[in-house]
Motif scaffolding. Structure first.
Motif, mmCIF file in Angstrom:
data_model
loop_
_atom_site.group_PDB
_atom_site.id
_atom_site.type_symbol
_atom_site.label_atom_id
_atom_site.label_comp_id
_atom_site.label_asym_id
_atom_site.label_seq_id
_atom_site.Cartn_x
_atom_site.Cartn_y
_atom_site.Cartn_z
ATOM 1 N N ILE A 195 0.850 -1.201 0.000
ATOM 2 C CA ILE A 195 0.000 0.000 0.000
ATOM 3 C C ILE A 195 0.885 1.251 0.000
ATOM 4 N N GLU A 196 1.920 1.224 0.821
ATOM 5 C CA GLU A 196 2.805 2.396 0.893
ATOM 6 C C GLU A 196 3.516 2.635 -0.437
ATOM 7 N N ALA A 197 3.794 1.557 -1.162
ATOM 8 C CA ALA A 197 4.452 1.697 -2.472
ATOM 9 C C ALA A 197 3.417 1.917 -3.590
ATOM 10 N N GLU A 198 2.157 2.049 -3.198
ATOM 11 C CA GLU A 198 1.050 2.274 -4.147
ATOM 12 C C GLU A 198 0.965 1.167 -5.194
ATOM 13 N N ILE A 199 1.133 -0.053 -4.733
ATOM 14 C CA ILE A 199 1.001 -1.213 -5.622
ATOM 15 C C ILE A 199 -0.305 -1.920 -5.269
ATOM 16 N N PRO A 200 -1.303 -1.833 -6.150
ATOM 17 C CA PRO A 200 -2.579 -2.472 -5.823
ATOM 18 C C PRO A 200 -2.449 -3.992 -5.850
ATOM 19 N N PHE A 201 -3.103 -4.670 -4.926
ATOM 20 C CA PHE A 201 -3.070 -6.138 -4.959
ATOM 21 C C PHE A 201 -4.477 -6.643 -5.251
ATOM 22 N N HIS A 202 -4.504 -7.705 -6.031
ATOM 23 C CA HIS A 202 -5.788 -8.226 -6.485
ATOM 24 C C HIS A 202 -6.326 -9.303 -5.550
ATOM 25 N N GLY A 203 -5.418 -10.001 -4.894
ATOM 26 C CA GLY A 203 -5.876 -11.058 -4.005
ATOM 27 C C GLY A 203 -4.742 -11.601 -3.165
ATOM 28 N N VAL A 204 -5.113 -12.368 -2.156
ATOM 29 C CA VAL A 204 -4.125 -13.065 -1.326
ATOM 30 C C VAL A 204 -4.649 -14.462 -1.043
ATOM 31 N N SER A 205 -3.747 -15.395 -0.878
ATOM 32 C CA SER A 205 -4.150 -16.743 -0.480
ATOM 33 C C SER A 205 -2.942 -17.408 0.183
ATOM 34 N N THR A 206 -3.206 -18.492 0.884
ATOM 35 C CA THR A 206 -2.098 -19.183 1.548
ATOM 36 C C THR A 206 -2.137 -20.676 1.251
ATOM 37 N N SER A 207 -0.952 -21.261 1.236
ATOM 38 C CA SER A 207 -0.834 -22.726 1.175
ATOM 39 C C SER A 207 -0.304 -23.172 2.530
ATOM 40 N N ILE A 208 0.145 -24.401 2.630
ATOM 41 C CA ILE A 208 0.696 -24.879 3.907
ATOM 42 C C ILE A 208 1.869 -24.002 4.350
ATOM 43 N N SER A 209 2.663 -23.586 3.389
ATOM 44 C CA SER A 209 3.886 -22.872 3.767
ATOM 45 C C SER A 209 3.945 -21.436 3.275
ATOM 46 N N ALA A 210 3.166 -21.113 2.264
ATOM 47 C CA ALA A 210 3.427 -19.864 1.546
ATOM 48 C C ALA A 210 2.255 -18.885 1.557
ATOM 49 N N LEU A 211 2.629 -17.611 1.539
ATOM 50 C CA LEU A 211 1.660 -16.521 1.383
ATOM 51 C C LEU A 211 1.784 -16.036 -0.060
ATOM 52 N N VAL A 212 0.666 -16.006 -0.775
ATOM 53 C CA VAL A 212 0.708 -15.644 -2.190
ATOM 54 C C VAL A 212 -0.051 -14.334 -2.391
ATOM 55 N N ILE A 213 0.622 -13.381 -3.006
ATOM 56 C CA ILE A 213 0.017 -12.077 -3.287
ATOM 57 C C ILE A 213 -0.181 -11.987 -4.799
ATOM 58 N N HIS A 214 -1.383 -11.615 -5.207
ATOM 59 C CA HIS A 214 -1.684 -11.482 -6.631
ATOM 60 C C HIS A 214 -1.673 -9.992 -6.994
#
Lengths: 333, 127
Positions: free
Chosen positions: A113-132
């Motif tokens: 947000i501070e870098a003004e980069i819009p994100f479309h979604g987030v999700s998680t797996s067992i180990s990972a955080l995924v930012i779209h």
């Protein structure tokens, strides 16, 4: 000086196309029709996640950009109805391991947000955080994330181009198996599902910064930003983190009158499984969702990311869901 | 200094690395992690693990190449390598099969999807 969070690594995706749509929570017809077309075109799905609110289930799935022309032919009718929103040139940043830390999610989103980069979604797996987010912004997004996270000395973000010396490493053709080979199936009960909607701009506010500040852990995290810039978020948490997480989310939502009535809390079961090289095996999502439909399972939300599949079902429905999936999955002995 | 044996888990499937690591830690092993062959080699030089659980199909440097480098090296040839082979033998367009894995110099081979209990047995048998 602000402490940085230690990561094991970052992976960047290739260029993806997102397909978003919504349907009544009582139906999965649109989803299954599209999944059938994707299977017919022998296309794999790197990410699929669904969130639900007020009787509507919002699905977001993505495929490799290079596969989209084939799907456009196979699913011409479905994609032209206007009910599905096709977003070209998307990408994902996978951060690992997340160690189920809610604070990591908060800090990373704050940095974007501070870098003004819009994100479309987030999700998680067992180990990972995924930012779209947008494919062309992936490098900027990594730069922003590295203001609050630290990579090991010998790690650079992994990119999809795989090289063996100067030569590309062999990549395998996608393949289909009659039964989905998995490592096993896990059913977790007595989890609290918190779902909420808020204008995406609220992610910058003071209250939001408190999310995860008491080292709260999540079991699953899902989120989608809709076309109208409303963010639909979902968290699955264990009971011990319930009070503090709820307090913070209520405080965030109380900041804006548009959030009134956009909150829900319920006890749920979480069914998870994980398999080898899911990214190279097409038809997995179709078989899973068809099995759930046939079994009459009321799916509340889902997150299929990397090589793990998480299915959120009503309280007490976990075992029945696992039984339905046993029809299509196998744990080799 | 810890007397726990150090196992290096190497796979670009981060979920699998986490699952195996949790299991190894519960069995009282010390765990290091790497996500491709190049990173793995750096960790091997730094930490000298007793055993490596090594995936075959990975970016930058695959498990076959890394295994060969280790087994041909005086410094690292004694490190036990357990290879994780992944792709179904039904897929003819790849070398990354269980049969392919068996042609390497690895000390043991486990086909995916792995049974974690079985993998623990193999780890213990090889140490």
């Amino acid at each position: 000086m602000v402490d940085t969070l230690k990561l094991g690594g970052i992976k960047l995706s290739g260029e993806l196309v997102h397909i978003d749509f919504q349907e009544s929570a009582k139906s999965s017809e649109k989803l299954i029709t599209l999944l059938r077309r994707i299977t017919e075109a022998k296309i794999t799905i790197p990410h699929l996640h669904q969130v639900q609110s007020a009787g509507t289930i919002y699905t977001s799935l993505c495929i490799a950009a290079e596969d989209f022309p084939r799907l456009a032919v196979e699913a011409k009718e479905e994609l032209q109805t206007g009910e599905r929103r096709v977003i070209p040139s998307m990408g994902t940043i996978t951060l690992f391991p997340h160690r189920f830390a809610l604070g990591l999610y908060t800090r990373v989103i704050q940095a974007l947000i501070e870098a003004e980069i819009p994100f479309h979604g987030v999700s998680t797996s067992i180990s990972a955080l995924v930012i779209h987010c947008e494919y062309l912004l992936l490098d900027q997004a990594v730069e922003a994330i590295l203001t609050c996270c630290e990579l090991p000395d010998n790690h650079t973000p992994l990119r999809p181009v795989v090289l063996l010396g100067d030569q590309p490493v062999e990549t395998i053709a996608v393949y289909w198996e009659p039964k989905i080979r998995i490592y096993g199936m896990d059913v977790q009960q007595k989890l609290t599902r918190i779902s909420w909607q808020m204008p995406a701009e609220l992610y910058g506010n003071e209250e939001y910064r408190k999310l995860g500040s008491q080292e709260e852990k999540f079991r699953l995290l899902l989120g989608q930003t809709q076309e109208n810039s409303v963010f639909h978020g979902e968290l699955l948490i264990e009971d011990r983190w319930r009070k503090s997480t709820l307090r913070t989310i209520h405080a965030i939502l109380a900041c804006d009158s548009r959030c009134l009535g956009s909150f829900n809390e319920e006890e749920v079961d979480l069914v998870s499984f994980h398999g080898p090289h899911f990214q190279d095996r097409y038809g997995i999502a179709e078989r899973v969702f068809v099995a759930l439909q046939k079994g009459g399972i009321n799916l509340l939300s889902s997150g299929c990311t990397g090589t793990s599949v998480h299915l959120v079902v009503g309280k007490g429905d976990g075992s029945k869901t696992a039984e339905c999936l046993a029809e299509v999955c196998t744990v080799p002995s | 200094m810890s007397d726990k044996k150090l196992i290096l888990v190497v796979d670009d499937d981060t979920d699998l690395v986490e699952m195996i690591s949790m299991k190894l830690e519960s069995e009282n092993f010390q765990v290091a992690k790497a996500y491709d062959g190049v990173e793995a080699f750096e960790k091997i030089k730094e930490e000298k693990p007793a055993l490596i659980i090594l995936d075959v199909m990975m970016p930058r440097k695959d498990g076959y190449v890394l295994c060969e480098e280790l087994k041909n090296s005086d410094d690292y040839k004694d490190i036990v390598v357990v290879l994780l082979t992944a792709v179904s033998d039904a897929v003819s367009s790849t070398n990354y099969t269980h049969m392919g894995g068996k042609t390497t110099l690895a000390d043991d081979y486990v086909p995916k999807p792995i049974d974690l209990d079985k993998l623990m047995e193999i780890v213990k048998d090889n140490l």
